[in-house]
Enzyme design. Structure first.
Site, PDB file in Angstrom:
ATOM      1  N   ASP A  56      -3.429   7.468  -2.888  1.00 52.47           N
ATOM      2  CA  ASP A  56      -3.304   6.305  -2.003  1.00 52.47           C
ATOM      3  C   ASP A  56      -3.750   5.096  -2.818  1.00 52.47           C
ATOM      4  OD1 ASP A  56      -3.592   4.461   0.090  1.00 52.47           O
ATOM      5  OD2 ASP A  56      -5.204   5.557   1.096  1.00 52.47           O
ATOM      6  N   HIS A  69     -12.073   5.921   1.759  1.00 55.54           N
ATOM      7  CA  HIS A  69     -12.190   7.196   2.478  1.00 55.54           C
ATOM      8  C   HIS A  69     -12.008   8.381   1.552  1.00 55.54           C
ATOM      9  CE1 HIS A  69      -7.718   7.062   2.346  1.00 55.54           C
ATOM     10  NE2 HIS A  69      -7.944   5.765   2.443  1.00 55.54           N
ATOM     11  N   ASP A 125       0.855  -1.188   0.000  1.00 58.77           N
ATOM     12  CA  ASP A 125       0.000   0.000   0.000  1.00 58.77           C
ATOM     13  C   ASP A 125       0.892   1.240   0.000  1.00 58.77           C
ATOM     14  OD1 ASP A 125      -1.953   1.953   0.481  1.00 58.77           O
ATOM     15  OD2 ASP A 125      -3.114   0.639   1.793  1.00 58.77           O
ATOM     16  N   GLU A 135     -11.064   0.997  -1.569  1.00 57.04           N
ATOM     17  CA  GLU A 135     -10.162  -0.107  -1.254  1.00 57.04           C
ATOM     18  C   GLU A 135     -10.882  -1.348  -0.739  1.00 57.04           C
ATOM     19  OE1 GLU A 135      -7.353   0.820   1.962  1.00 57.04           O
ATOM     20  OE2 GLU A 135      -8.319   2.771   2.173  1.00 57.04           O
ATOM     21  N   HIS A 159      -7.608  10.741   5.691  1.00 60.05           N
ATOM     22  CA  HIS A 159      -8.938  10.215   6.002  1.00 60.05           C
ATOM     23  C   HIS A 159      -9.843  11.385   6.378  1.00 60.05           C
ATOM     24  CE1 HIS A 159      -8.072   5.764   6.253  1.00 60.05           C
ATOM     25  NE2 HIS A 159      -6.902   6.290   6.039  1.00 60.05           N
ATOM     26  N   GLU A 201      -6.526  -1.112  -4.170  1.00 59.80           N
ATOM     27  CA  GLU A 201      -6.958   0.258  -3.877  1.00 59.80           C
ATOM     28  C   GLU A 201      -6.508   1.200  -4.985  1.00 59.80           C
ATOM     29  OE1 GLU A 201      -5.138   1.981  -0.363  1.00 59.80           O
ATOM     30  OE2 GLU A 201      -6.688   3.528  -0.219  1.00 59.80           O
TER      31      GLU A 201
END
Ligand code: MN
Ligand code: MN
Length: 291
Positions: free
Chosen positions: A92, A152, A81, A186, A160, A271
């Site tokens: 992300d 998120h 990640d 994700e 977040h 993700e």
């Protein structure tokens, strides 16, 4: 802003590709983390959080510790990640590498769920509707989603940002997507029950109290380098352990527990960060093209 995000997304894509090459049985995860984080910096961005490597039932929030001796196992699933940012514009994204044929379908389920989820993002669609798509896709492969992990919303310098994208139709996620929104989506997939719990390890922290006189010098060192984005002690060899621990005890740094699948199930994750336009979601890291 969109151009910056595209550039960051390109760096994240390349960093994930590089990480996938490095993840081989026996490879030390400390070396992988350092190499991939350096790669992000060498490509003109900054890590938005430490490289997360989640092996098997370790679902999220594990990065290599100082002197970490952990290595990639011979078989299982390895989640990578990556987060990077420029001026606080964060992308992300994550992929999972299956080590051994037994885990290929779980990884495929996670990838398919991400693909279906991205296709479901449109202005006016509610976040729980994307969750429904994720759960249906995951179940069609015979697996469970992780019910207590979510995608998120991302704001500038805020990884977040409150609103979530669940991995099942959780009606409390009722917000609608709007053009200009940035969301990390994700799906997590498991052959276990589908819930994560806090493990004992804490390897990732975030600055939550920017003023605290007794430890202001420690705060200032971290703040200058990462602001309030997540970090790991590995990044700050100049801080001694006792000052660091005092800052954790004083609530200056919040520690994220490593998240473990409760029933010991293995976990796969894909993700991407999606920029919402009038026509739908645009993938910034093109995660789906990586494997
Ligand atoms: Mn992530
Ligand atoms: Mn995320």
């Amino acid at each position: 802003m969109y151009d910056v995000l595209r550039n960051v997304g390109h760096v994240v894509h390349k960093a994930l590709k590089y990480a996938l090459d490095l993840v081989e049985p026996g490879a030390p995860i400390l070396e992988i983390c350092e190499k991939v984080e350096s790669y992000i910096r060498a490509n003109g961005a900054k890590p938005a959080f430490p490289l997360n490597i989640g092996i098997n039932d370790v679902s999220a929030h594990y990065t290599a510790k100082v002197g970490d001796s952990l290595t990639i196992p011979k078989s299982g699933v390895v989640k990578i990640d990556v987060g990077a940012h420029l001026d606080g514009y964060v992308v992300d994204a994550a992929v999972t590498k299956a080590l051994g044929s037994a885990f290929v379908s779980m990884v495929k389920a996670a990838k398919s769920a991400l693909e279906a989820a991205i296709n479901a993002v449109k202005p006016g669609v509610r976040a729980w509707q994307v969750g429904a798509v994720v759960e249906n896709t995951v179940k069609s492969f015979g697996f469970n989603p992780i019910y207590n992990l979510t995608g998120h919303k991302i704001d500038r310098y805020v990884l977040h940002a409150g609103h979530v994208v669940p991995n099942y139709p959780d009606k409390s996620a009722s917000q609608q997507f709007s053009p200009g929104d940035l969301y990390a989506i994700e799906p997590f997939v498991t052959n276990g029950g589908g819930y994560v719990v806090d493990g004992r390890d804490v390897t990732i922290f975030r600055l939550v109290k920017t003023r605290y006189k007794p430890l202001q010098d420690v705060i200032d060192v971290v703040k200058a380098e990462v602001g309030t984005l997540p970090f790991t002690p590995r990044w700050f060899p100049q801080l001694d352990a006792s000052a660091f621990n005092a800052a954790v005890r004083a609530g200056v740094f919040y520690g994220y527990s490593v998240l473990i699948e409760k029933s010991g199930g293995f976990v796969a994750q894909f993700e991407d960060t999606v920029y919402v336009t009038e026509d739908g979601g645009v993938s910034l890291a093109n995660t789906l093209e990586l494997t």
